[in-house]
Design an enzyme around this catalytic site. Structure first.
Site, PDB file in Angstrom:
ATOM      1  N   VAL A   1      -5.329   0.465   2.762  1.00  0.00           N
ATOM      2  CA  VAL A   1      -5.476  -0.991   2.642  1.00  0.00           C
ATOM      3  C   VAL A   1      -6.707  -1.315   1.796  1.00  0.00           C
ATOM      4  O   VAL A   1      -6.660  -2.187   0.920  1.00  0.00           O
ATOM      5  CB  VAL A   1      -5.575  -1.637   4.039  1.00  0.00           C
ATOM      6  CG1 VAL A   1      -6.006  -3.098   3.933  1.00  0.00           C
ATOM      7  CG2 VAL A   1      -4.239  -1.535   4.765  1.00  0.00           C
TER       8      VAL A   1
ATOM      9  N   ASP B   1     -16.914   5.609  13.621  1.00  0.00           N
ATOM     10  CA  ASP B   1     -15.693   5.575  12.820  1.00  0.00           C
ATOM     11  C   ASP B   1     -15.112   4.168  12.790  1.00  0.00           C
ATOM     12  O   ASP B   1     -14.478   3.722  13.742  1.00  0.00           O
ATOM     13  CB  ASP B   1     -14.668   6.573  13.365  1.00  0.00           C
ATOM     14  CG  ASP B   1     -13.471   6.743  12.433  1.00  0.00           C
ATOM     15  OD1 ASP B   1     -13.406   6.039  11.418  1.00  0.00           O
ATOM     16  OD2 ASP B   1     -12.608   7.590  12.744  1.00  0.00           O
TER      17      ASP B   1
ATOM     18  N   LYS C   1      -3.963  -1.686  14.267  1.00  0.00           N
ATOM     19  CA  LYS C   1      -3.239  -0.630  14.979  1.00  0.00           C
ATOM     20  C   LYS C   1      -3.759  -0.498  16.410  1.00  0.00           C
ATOM     21  O   LYS C   1      -4.961  -0.521  16.654  1.00  0.00           O
ATOM     22  CB  LYS C   1      -3.359   0.683  14.211  1.00  0.00           C
ATOM     23  CG  LYS C   1      -2.453   0.692  12.982  1.00  0.00           C
ATOM     24  CD  LYS C   1      -2.367   2.056  12.332  1.00  0.00           C
ATOM     25  CE  LYS C   1      -3.453   2.270  11.315  1.00  0.00           C
ATOM     26  NZ  LYS C   1      -3.255   1.525  10.078  1.00  0.00           N
TER      27      LYS C   1
ATOM     28  N   SER D   1     -12.898   1.727   9.977  1.00  0.00           N
ATOM     29  CA  SER D   1     -12.171   1.787   8.709  1.00  0.00           C
ATOM     30  C   SER D   1     -12.864   0.964   7.628  1.00  0.00           C
ATOM     31  O   SER D   1     -13.334  -0.155   7.879  1.00  0.00           O
ATOM     32  CB  SER D   1     -10.753   1.259   8.903  1.00  0.00           C
ATOM     33  OG  SER D   1     -10.068   1.255   7.667  1.00  0.00           O
ATOM     34  N   ALA D   2     -12.877   1.521   6.409  1.00  0.00           N
ATOM     35  CA  ALA D   2     -13.391   0.764   5.261  1.00  0.00           C
ATOM     36  C   ALA D   2     -12.471  -0.399   4.896  1.00  0.00           C
ATOM     37  O   ALA D   2     -12.833  -1.228   4.054  1.00  0.00           O
ATOM     38  CB  ALA D   2     -13.561   1.695   4.056  1.00  0.00           C
ATOM     39  N   ASP D   3     -11.296  -0.469   5.548  1.00  0.00           N
ATOM     40  CA  ASP D   3     -10.458  -1.670   5.382  1.00  0.00           C
ATOM     41  C   ASP D   3     -11.280  -2.922   5.713  1.00  0.00           C
ATOM     42  O   ASP D   3     -11.146  -3.947   5.043  1.00  0.00           O
ATOM     43  CB  ASP D   3      -9.246  -1.622   6.329  1.00  0.00           C
ATOM     44  CG  ASP D   3      -8.223  -0.556   5.959  1.00  0.00           C
ATOM     45  OD1 ASP D   3      -8.398   0.126   4.929  1.00  0.00           O
ATOM     46  OD2 ASP D   3      -7.248  -0.404   6.728  1.00  0.00           O
TER      47      ASP D   3
ATOM     48  N   LYS E   1      -5.201  10.901   0.657  1.00  0.00           N
ATOM     49  CA  LYS E   1      -5.392   9.565   1.220  1.00  0.00           C
ATOM     50  C   LYS E   1      -6.660   9.000   0.588  1.00  0.00           C
ATOM     51  O   LYS E   1      -7.746   9.550   0.790  1.00  0.00           O
ATOM     52  CB  LYS E   1      -5.513   9.661   2.744  1.00  0.00           C
ATOM     53  CG  LYS E   1      -5.859   8.342   3.424  1.00  0.00           C
ATOM     54  CD  LYS E   1      -5.960   8.541   4.936  1.00  0.00           C
ATOM     55  CE  LYS E   1      -6.567   7.328   5.618  1.00  0.00           C
ATOM     56  NZ  LYS E   1      -6.751   7.542   7.069  1.00  0.00           N
TER      57      LYS E   1
ATOM     58  N   GLU F   1       0.830  -1.212   0.000  1.00  0.00           N
ATOM     59  CA  GLU F   1       0.000   0.000   0.000  1.00  0.00           C
ATOM     60  C   GLU F   1       0.863   1.261   0.000  1.00  0.00           C
ATOM     61  O   GLU F   1       2.066   1.203   0.267  1.00  0.00           O
ATOM     62  CB  GLU F   1      -0.934  -0.010   1.216  1.00  0.00           C
ATOM     63  CG  GLU F   1      -0.185  -0.089   2.529  1.00  0.00           C
ATOM     64  CD  GLU F   1      -0.749   0.823   3.583  1.00  0.00           C
ATOM     65  OE1 GLU F   1      -1.164   1.946   3.251  1.00  0.00           O
ATOM     66  OE2 GLU F   1      -0.746   0.415   4.753  1.00  0.00           O
TER      67      GLU F   1
HETATM   68  N1  PSU Z   1      -0.341   0.734   8.561  1.00  0.00           N
HETATM   69  C1  PSU Z   1       0.729   1.509   8.887  1.00  0.00           C
HETATM   70  N2  PSU Z   1       0.637   2.856   8.610  1.00  0.00           N
HETATM   71  C2  PSU Z   1      -0.456   3.400   7.956  1.00  0.00           C
HETATM   72  C3  PSU Z   1      -1.558   2.562   7.608  1.00  0.00           C
HETATM   73  C4  PSU Z   1      -1.440   1.240   7.938  1.00  0.00           C
HETATM   74  O1  PSU Z   1       1.724   1.015   9.451  1.00  0.00           O
HETATM   75  O2  PSU Z   1      -0.460   4.612   7.685  1.00  0.00           O
HETATM   76  C5  PSU Z   1      -2.760   3.147   6.872  1.00  0.00           C
HETATM   77  C6  PSU Z   1      -3.348   2.084   5.947  1.00  0.00           C
HETATM   78  O3  PSU Z   1      -3.340   2.615   4.636  1.00  0.00           O
HETATM   79  C7  PSU Z   1      -4.763   1.857   6.433  1.00  0.00           C
HETATM   80  C8  PSU Z   1      -5.086   3.225   6.963  1.00  0.00           C
HETATM   81  O4  PSU Z   1      -5.616   1.427   5.419  1.00  0.00           O
HETATM   82  O5  PSU Z   1      -3.868   3.552   7.677  1.00  0.00           O
HETATM   83  C9  PSU Z   1      -6.326   3.204   7.837  1.00  0.00           C
HETATM   84  O6  PSU Z   1      -6.913   4.472   7.840  1.00  0.00           O
HETATM   85  P1  PSU Z   1      -8.422   4.653   8.377  1.00  0.00           P
HETATM   86  O7  PSU Z   1      -8.340   4.296   9.839  1.00  0.00           O
HETATM   87  O8  PSU Z   1      -8.742   6.117   8.158  1.00  0.00           O
HETATM   88  O9  PSU Z   1      -9.279   3.746   7.582  1.00  0.00           O
HETATM   89 MN    MN Z   2     -12.379   6.341   9.568  1.00  0.00          MN
END
Ligand code: PSU
Ligand code: MN
Length: 308
Positions: free
Chosen positions: A112, A144, A165, A146-148, A92, A31
């Protein structure tokens, strides 16, 4: 599906990646949000290449994915990688944003979710990230998530990640992964990793100890027409994790700072990662780089086993 069936004005598969896919060779998708929004400049650019080198060292071809000048690129040359690493115009981009940024001819670093979508479209089966997105703390108020997660529910791909995370609500994320039919296996562990931490405090039901076992599960998933993702959770060794006391202190400060600054939505994850990198005296950055390098190498071993 092969690269040849894709619209060449909108999706370009780098020659090296297309050649590997055409001959059934091992390929690992990577990614790009981690490059643009997850790691600080100027080191992000060289780290991105080190991630690719980690894949090559094991004998697989890396395919870093991003949108550059309105073209979704599966595999980045130096110019494209430089744009993603250094330009202030890089958005992003999650899966929902992909078509808009392509139509507007913009630059996008893929999360992701967006990377998994494009990798699957190109015919890539294995993907490495640092830590998956998930359910944020306080999600019962903010919604909130993630769409992951919802993307992995409907994308047949194997993702290697150090769990999710630790800035997230890990328990809620594990529940959502179960609901969404995302399979989870621990690599060499019975404990679900917590990104900066080797152990999130939650168990994982299935353990594998060898890339060949993962390849065997991937093969069975294909036979059974399972259309969701397989998450391979790969922890940092315990002696390489961020000190848990430091972690908990920095996280508490970061969550308070995010609330005070009114940070919301897609800015939340980059804000908290940047806070960690600033407030941990480089410790979280060290761990983050080790995580992504280890995940890239493991993904490559899995891709090699699956191709063999
Ligand atoms: N893993 C990391 N650093 C990052 C991410 C993942 O070590 O920056 C990113 C990935 O691209 C993941 C995104 O999809 O953070 C998630 O963001 P959000 O919580 O807004 O969906
Ligand atoms: Mn989000």
């Amino acid at each position: 599906m092969t690269a040849r069936t894709l619209d060449p004005d909108r999706i370009v598969v780098a020659d090296e990646v297309a050649d590997a896919l055409g001959s059934g060779g091992p390929v690992v998708a990577l990614e790009s949000t981690i490059i643009s929004h997850g790691l600080p400049r100027p080191d992000n650019r060289s780290i991105a290449r080190r991630i690719e080198d980690a894949v090559r060292e094991v004998g697989a071809v890396p395919a870093t994915i991003a949108v550059v000048d309105g073209v979704a690129r599966i595999g980045l040359d130096d110019g494209a990688l430089g744009t993603i690493a250094d330009s202030d115009d890089v958005l992003k981009v999650s899966r929902r944003d992909l078509a808009t940024v392509v139509a507007r001819r913009g630059h996008g670093a893929t999360t992701v979710a967006a990377t998994a979508h494009l990798a699957h479209l190109a015919g890539i089966d294995v993907f490495a990230t640092g830590g998956l997105g998930g359910v944020h703390r306080g999600a019962t108020e903010t919604w909130d998530e993630s769409a992951d997660l919802t993307t992995l529910a409907e994308t047949a791909i194997t993702v290697v990640s150090a769990g999710v995370k630790s800035i997230l609500d890990v328990a809620a994320t594990l529940e959502r992964l179960e609901t969404l039919n995302v399979a989870v296996v621990g690599f060499g562990t019975d404990a679900f990793p917590g990104f900066y931490l080797s152990d999130s405090g939650f168990p994982v039901e299935w353990r594998v100890d060898d890339p060949a076992e993962v390849a065997e599960i991937m093969s069975a998933r294909r036979a059974l027409r399972i259309g969701s993702a397989l998450l391979v959770a790969n922890p940092l060794p315990e002696d390489r994790q961020v000190d848990p006391a430091l972690h908990d202190r920095v996280l508490a400060d970061g969550l308070a700072a995010a609330a005070a600054a009114g940070v919301r939505g897609k800015d939340t994850t980059p804000f908290l990662l940047a806070h960690f990198h600033d407030a941990s005296d480089g410790e979280s950055l060290r761990a983050n780089v080790e995580i992504i390098l280890a995940n890239a190498a493991l993904a490559a071993r899995i891709a090699v086993a699956a191709a063999g």
